[in-house]
Scaffold this motif. Structure first.
Motif, mmCIF file in Angstrom:
data_model
loop_
_atom_site.group_PDB
_atom_site.id
_atom_site.type_symbol
_atom_site.label_atom_id
_atom_site.label_comp_id
_atom_site.label_asym_id
_atom_site.label_seq_id
_atom_site.Cartn_x
_atom_site.Cartn_y
_atom_site.Cartn_z
ATOM 1 N N GLU A 99 0.835 -1.207 0.000
ATOM 2 C CA GLU A 99 0.000 0.000 0.000
ATOM 3 C C GLU A 99 0.869 1.257 0.000
ATOM 4 O O GLU A 99 0.589 2.225 -0.714
ATOM 5 C CB GLU A 99 -0.916 -0.030 1.225
ATOM 6 C CG GLU A 99 -1.937 1.101 1.280
ATOM 7 C CD GLU A 99 -1.426 2.322 2.018
ATOM 8 O OE1 GLU A 99 -1.923 3.437 1.746
ATOM 9 O OE2 GLU A 99 -0.518 2.155 2.863
ATOM 10 N N VAL A 100 1.957 1.232 0.786
ATOM 11 C CA VAL A 100 2.859 2.390 0.819
ATOM 12 C C VAL A 100 3.564 2.556 -0.526
ATOM 13 O O VAL A 100 3.724 3.669 -1.034
ATOM 14 C CB VAL A 100 3.889 2.258 1.956
ATOM 15 C CG1 VAL A 100 4.892 3.410 1.901
ATOM 16 C CG2 VAL A 100 3.185 2.237 3.311
ATOM 17 N N MET A 101 3.971 1.441 -1.123
ATOM 18 C CA MET A 101 4.623 1.498 -2.432
ATOM 19 C C MET A 101 3.691 2.102 -3.480
ATOM 20 O O MET A 101 4.119 2.917 -4.309
ATOM 21 C CB MET A 101 5.058 0.094 -2.868
ATOM 22 C CG MET A 101 6.232 -0.467 -2.087
ATOM 23 S SD MET A 101 6.641 -2.174 -2.565
ATOM 24 C CE MET A 101 7.134 -1.922 -4.267
ATOM 25 N N GLU A 102 2.427 1.703 -3.440
ATOM 26 C CA GLU A 102 1.470 2.240 -4.408
ATOM 27 C C GLU A 102 1.263 3.734 -4.202
ATOM 28 O O GLU A 102 1.190 4.518 -5.163
ATOM 29 C CB GLU A 102 0.134 1.488 -4.278
ATOM 30 C CG GLU A 102 0.206 0.048 -4.783
ATOM 31 C CD GLU A 102 -1.078 -0.723 -4.506
ATOM 32 O OE1 GLU A 102 -1.899 -0.226 -3.691
ATOM 33 O OE2 GLU A 102 -1.258 -1.819 -5.085
ATOM 34 N N ARG A 103 1.162 4.148 -2.935
ATOM 35 C CA ARG A 103 1.013 5.584 -2.662
ATOM 36 C C ARG A 103 2.248 6.367 -3.096
ATOM 37 O O ARG A 103 2.150 7.469 -3.642
ATOM 38 C CB ARG A 103 0.752 5.822 -1.172
ATOM 39 C CG ARG A 103 -0.667 5.495 -0.748
ATOM 40 C CD ARG A 103 -0.980 6.080 0.614
ATOM 41 N NE ARG A 103 -0.288 5.379 1.681
ATOM 42 C CZ ARG A 103 0.392 5.971 2.647
ATOM 43 N NH1 ARG A 103 0.522 7.286 2.662
ATOM 44 N NH2 ARG A 103 0.972 5.264 3.601
ATOM 45 N N LEU A 104 3.423 5.784 -2.852
ATOM 46 C CA LEU A 104 4.659 6.448 -3.244
ATOM 47 C C LEU A 104 4.750 6.576 -4.759
ATOM 48 O O LEU A 104 5.141 7.634 -5.290
ATOM 49 C CB LEU A 104 5.861 5.674 -2.702
ATOM 50 C CG LEU A 104 7.246 6.219 -3.091
ATOM 51 C CD1 LEU A 104 7.420 7.655 -2.620
ATOM 52 C CD2 LEU A 104 8.347 5.333 -2.515
ATOM 53 N N GLU A 105 4.376 5.504 -5.458
ATOM 54 C CA GLU A 105 4.426 5.534 -6.917
ATOM 55 C C GLU A 105 3.489 6.616 -7.472
ATOM 56 O O GLU A 105 3.872 7.383 -8.368
ATOM 57 C CB GLU A 105 4.047 4.175 -7.484
ATOM 58 C CG GLU A 105 4.111 4.108 -9.015
ATOM 59 C CD GLU A 105 3.755 2.752 -9.564
ATOM 60 O OE1 GLU A 105 3.717 2.602 -10.796
ATOM 61 O OE2 GLU A 105 3.493 1.827 -8.758
ATOM 62 N N ALA A 106 2.269 6.672 -6.924
ATOM 63 C CA ALA A 106 1.307 7.688 -7.374
ATOM 64 C C ALA A 106 1.819 9.091 -7.060
ATOM 65 O O ALA A 106 1.691 10.019 -7.873
ATOM 66 C CB ALA A 106 -0.044 7.457 -6.717
ATOM 67 N N HIS A 107 2.430 9.241 -5.890
ATOM 68 C CA HIS A 107 2.931 10.558 -5.504
ATOM 69 C C HIS A 107 4.110 10.981 -6.372
ATOM 70 O O HIS A 107 4.212 12.150 -6.751
ATOM 71 C CB HIS A 107 3.341 10.550 -4.026
ATOM 72 C CG HIS A 107 3.432 11.916 -3.435
ATOM 73 N ND1 HIS A 107 2.344 12.592 -2.915
ATOM 74 C CD2 HIS A 107 4.476 12.775 -3.327
ATOM 75 C CE1 HIS A 107 2.714 13.779 -2.494
ATOM 76 N NE2 HIS A 107 4.005 13.916 -2.733
ATOM 77 N N GLU A 108 4.979 10.047 -6.688
ATOM 78 C CA GLU A 108 6.122 10.383 -7.537
ATOM 79 C C GLU A 108 5.668 10.745 -8.942
ATOM 80 O O GLU A 108 6.272 11.614 -9.589
ATOM 81 C CB GLU A 108 7.118 9.223 -7.558
ATOM 82 C CG GLU A 108 7.891 9.095 -6.248
ATOM 83 C CD GLU A 108 8.925 7.982 -6.283
ATOM 84 O OE1 GLU A 108 8.694 6.999 -7.020
ATOM 85 O OE2 GLU A 108 9.936 8.093 -5.563
ATOM 86 N N THR A 109 4.596 10.110 -9.410
ATOM 87 C CA THR A 109 4.041 10.484 -10.718
ATOM 88 C C THR A 109 3.518 11.919 -10.689
ATOM 89 O O THR A 109 3.763 12.708 -11.609
ATOM 90 C CB THR A 109 2.905 9.520 -11.108
ATOM 91 O OG1 THR A 109 3.430 8.194 -11.206
ATOM 92 C CG2 THR A 109 2.293 9.925 -12.440
ATOM 93 N N ALA A 110 2.799 12.245 -9.606
ATOM 94 C CA ALA A 110 2.283 13.608 -9.459
ATOM 95 C C ALA A 110 3.426 14.615 -9.328
ATOM 96 O O ALA A 110 3.385 15.707 -9.906
ATOM 97 C CB ALA A 110 1.364 13.690 -8.243
ATOM 98 N N LEU A 111 4.466 14.239 -8.587
ATOM 99 C CA LEU A 111 5.611 15.123 -8.413
ATOM 100 C C LEU A 111 6.323 15.359 -9.741
ATOM 101 O O LEU A 111 6.766 16.474 -10.031
ATOM 102 C CB LEU A 111 6.583 14.527 -7.392
ATOM 103 C CG LEU A 111 7.893 15.296 -7.153
ATOM 104 C CD1 LEU A 111 7.604 16.736 -6.736
ATOM 105 C CD2 LEU A 111 8.747 14.587 -6.107
#
Length: 247
Positions: free
Chosen positions: A120-132
């Motif tokens: 779950e943390v990996m998925e959130r991080l991936e989504a956040h890095e895409t937004a960043l």
């Protein structure tokens, strides 16, 4: 009333025109559309840069959270591996075998839960890095736009400054040698009357305030000697007679 050579009075109109042009250039320099465009893009850039910083902070927090989740999973795996090694060694007692088996089942469940957290943390991080990445790209585009806007403004101001320099030189040449009393009056009226201190008299109309003078004032002005400095009774500006003929 003061007096000044007629030629000086007419030349004062030229000085006024140059002063008016200088004021227009100064206003244009301050309010040039390219300056407004630069201000707007800089404001947008500042907003995006703040968003990038906030997003980077959140990303770093997520990376630490992921590292903790990975560490928790690794600790459970290591514990399970040690228990499995004892179990496989054949040296444990029956009681220990039962305890190890129960613990391995518990560790397996715990590992599954922790791996779910890790995922779950990996998925959130991936989504956040895409937004960043999107914010960073937007920032880079705005930086380029800001540089273009700055270059456009610099070019516009350089052109204005060149014209202003010419106006300043021309003004100095036209004002050189003018009657001192006339200049003093002119500068005082400029300060009082919003920059326009002298205007031609055309017919009965003052071109400064655009009002028609009454017959008495016209008669008085017409009767005054050419060297006499006359002023508009309506606005107080210096009136230059015969400007049309002089031009």
């Amino acid at each position: 009333m003061s007096t000044a050579p007629v030629a000086d009075q007419h030349r004062l109109l030229e000085v006024q025109a140059l002063d008016t042009r200088a004021a227009q250039l100064a206003h244009r320099r301050t309010n040039h559309p390219a300056r407004q465009a630069l201000t707007e893009v800089s404001a947008r850039l500042a907003d995006v840069e703040n968003a990038v910083v906030t997003s980077q902070t959140a990303r770093n927090d997520l990376r630490r959270e992921l590292a903790k989740a990975e560490q928790d999973v690794a600790q459970v795996r290591d514990r399970a591996a040690r228990d499995q090694a004892r179990l496989d060694s054949g040296t444990a007692s029956v009681k220990d075998v039962q305890a190890l088996t129960a613990e391995l089942e518990s560790l397996a469940r715990r590992q599954g839960d922790l791996e779910d957290v890790e995922l779950e943390v990996m998925e959130r991080l991936e989504a956040h890095e895409t937004a960043l990445a999107g914010l960073t790209s937007a920032r880079d585009e705005l930086l380029a736009e800001q540089q273009r806007a700055q270059a456009e403004l610099d070019a516009a101001l350089a052109e204005i400054d060149r014209e202003a320099s010419t106006v300043t030189s021309d003004r100095a040449a036209r004002a050189d040698g003018l009657d001192a009393g006339l200049v003093t009056l002119y500068e005082r009226l400029r300060a009082q009357l919003g920059g326009l201190a002298v205007a031609p008299l055309r017919g009965r109309r003052c071109e400064g305030c655009r009002l028609e003078l009454n017959a008495g004032d016209v008669q008085r002005i017409s009767a005054a000697p050419p060297e006499q400095v006359v002023r508009c009774e309506e606005c107080g500006r210096i009136l230059v007679r015969g400007a049309d003929a002089a031009s």
